[in-house]
Enzyme design. Structure first.
Site, PDB file in Angstrom:
ATOM      1  N   ASP A   1      -6.987   4.547  -4.728  1.00  7.81           N
ATOM      2  CA  ASP A   1      -7.615   4.427  -3.404  1.00  7.81           C
ATOM      3  C   ASP A   1      -8.230   5.794  -3.130  1.00  7.81           C
ATOM      4  OD1 ASP A   1      -7.970   2.732  -0.929  1.00  7.81           O
ATOM      5  OD2 ASP A   1      -6.968   4.412   0.013  1.00  7.81           O
TER       6      ASP A   1
ATOM      7  N   LYS B   1       0.863  -1.194   0.000  1.00  3.05           N
ATOM      8  CA  LYS B   1       0.000   0.000   0.000  1.00  3.05           C
ATOM      9  C   LYS B   1       0.887   1.228   0.000  1.00  3.05           C
ATOM     10  CE  LYS B   1      -4.343   1.339   0.286  1.00  3.05           C
ATOM     11  NZ  LYS B   1      -5.568   0.716  -0.246  1.00  3.05           N
TER      12      LYS B   1
END
Ligand code: NDP
Length: 444
Positions: free
Chosen positions: A166, A126
């Protein structure tokens, strides 16, 4: 002290000031207790949990860029490559002022199990930055994205680490980042997913997380004797996940009555008008007050409040820790049947426990919102093949994946005597594959 407690203590001591990371590790390890205890000696000797909770590597870097007034701005960029035992690192890039290392680590850690659950060969990672795209001009967003990618491109690649969107990173940001990667590296490869259709994106990727959430919710409802028809659904958020969750819920015959953003929420007694919501959020990038102003059946409320509305199904699709214990109590009191997480970790641990104790069907984000990353992996496959599949083909595969995910976690929960505990089931099903791969690959 048990192995799980020992590792939890160590993670907190070694990573101070990262409460979201502690919360994610605690949630996962607590629910893995039955598996860990059954294999304690072996896992301890392998230091499996210590290895699993320590990222393979993490990058933190300066992102300087020039704003429209000629002023230099400096943000911080992050990429955490958590675990690649079953495939290249894969996970989104979050652009939001709240981003810090602890948040990126919690998301990267969760991503390991989510990606494993999809059944596809993708590891966990991430990244992101504390940059806020809101209120910035296109030129400023491009300047930031180019600077961000100038550093990030050193660590990623189509077979190494494949970031995606995201919060705050949509098609526009992915486009600017892809352009910069290509310029610096002189290679045309599927290094990012969520790309535009004209340059290697996949049909149905935009819809995937929201649609996938509903495919899994529908399967969970079906296996517990309910259907979606005429169910009243409360959704929070009004971003990518929330919009397409609303659309699919309505296609399945349910009525979605709420959406929200970070300043307020809307109750629409006639059911949310998806076309209007898209116009307000995707085209105008405006506040929900504009939705309410254009729709007589809608009321706008400042602040929080989505979970106070009576519903059969609650789908938190905004951000972490947005559904609190008091909200869970309200949902139970209102007869809610099911909660499925579209966002990552939107429900606090206490709220999750309360819902489960009160027999509300609860699908955790790492399973329920895995449709996005699953379709990203399908985008990677199409890029490797240099082919594009039709919308129906991708959507069909997405549905199969989500239905399979539900059955995998349902089976895992049953195997360990935890029938109906889908949190435990998801963690166990995701963990088993990663643990097996890590052990098979030796100490690395
Ligand atoms: P978007 O940026 O498109 O939308 C986020 C939405 O949540 C916006 O409506 C935003 O409101 C709202 N929001 C953000 N912060 C808060 C807050 N503190 N309180 C209330 N509302 C808030 O993001 P996505 O829809 O893509 O992502 C939503 C969640 O789903 C995240 O947790 C993300 O990690 C997760 N997720 C997303 C995937 C994807 O494919 N997009 C895949 C898997 C998970 P505002 O506009 O006012 O900021």
């Amino acid at each position: 002290m048990s192995y799980v407690d020992e590792v939890l203590e160590r993670v907190i001591a070694k990573n101070p000031a990262e409460p979201e990371f502690h919360q994610a590790v605690k949630e996962v390890l607590e629910s893995l207790r039955p598996v860990i205890e059954a294999n304690e000696e072996k896992y301890r000797k392998e230091a499996l949990l210590e290895r699993l909770t320590e990222p393979d590597r993490q990058f933190k870097f300066r992102v300087p860029w020039v704003d429209d007034k000629g002023q230099v701005q400096v943000n911080t960029g992050y990429r955490v490559q958590f675990n690649n035992s079953i495939g290249p690192y894969k996970g989104g890039l979050r652009l939001h002022p709240s981003v810090n290392l602890g948040i990126i680590k919690f998301l990267g850690f969760e991503q390991i199990f989510k990606n494993s659950l999809t059944g596809l060969p993708i590891g966990g990672g991430k990244g992101g930055s504390d940059f806020d795209p809101k209120g910035k001009s296109d030129r400023e967003v491009m300047a930031f994205c180019q600077s961000f990618m100038t550093e990030l491109c050193k660590y990623i690649g189509a077979d190494t680490d494949v970031p995606a969107g995201d919060i705050g990173t949509g098609a526009r940001e992915i486009g600017y980042m892809f352009g910069q990667y290509k310029k610096i590296k002189s290679v045309y490869e599927g290094v990012l997913t969520g790309k535009g259709l004209s340059y290697g994106g996949s049909l149905a990727r935009t819809e995937a997380t929201g649609y996938g959430l509903l495919y899994l919710t529908e399967e969970m409802m079906k296996c517990n004797g309910h259907d979606m028809k005429d169910k009243v659904v409360c959704i929070s958020g009004s971003g990518n996940v929330a919009i397409y969750a609303t659309q699919k819920a309505q296609q399945l015959g349910a009525k979605v009555v709420t959406v929200s953003d970070s300043t307020g929420w809307v109750y629409d007694s006639e059911g949310i008008d998806v076309a209007l919501l898209k116009e307000v959020k995707e085209v105008k990038r405006a506040r929900l007050t504009e939705y309410a102003a254009a729709r007589p059946s809608a009321e706008y409320h400042e602040g929080r409040g989505v979970w106070s509305v009576k519903c059969d199904i609650a789908l938190p699709c905004a951000t972490q820790n947005e559904l609190l214990l008091e909200d869970a109590k309200q949902l139970v009191a209102n007869g809610c049947i099911a909660v499925a997480e579209g966002a990552n970790m939107p429900t606090t641990l206490e709220a999750t426990e309360y819902l489960q104790q009160n027999k509300v069907l609860f699908a955790p984000g790492k399973a329920a919102n895995a449709g996005g990353v699953a379709t990203s992996a399908l985008e990677m496959s199409q890029n490797s093949e240099r082919l594009s599949w039709t919308f129906e083909e991708v959507d069909g595969k997405l549905k199969d994946i989500m239905v399979n995910i539900f059955h995998n976690l349902d089976d895992a929960a049953k195997r360990y005597g935890k029938e109906g505990d889908y949190v435990t089931g998801a963690n166990i099903a995701g963990f088993e594959k990663v643990a097996e791969a890590m052990i098979a690959q030796g100490v690395c």
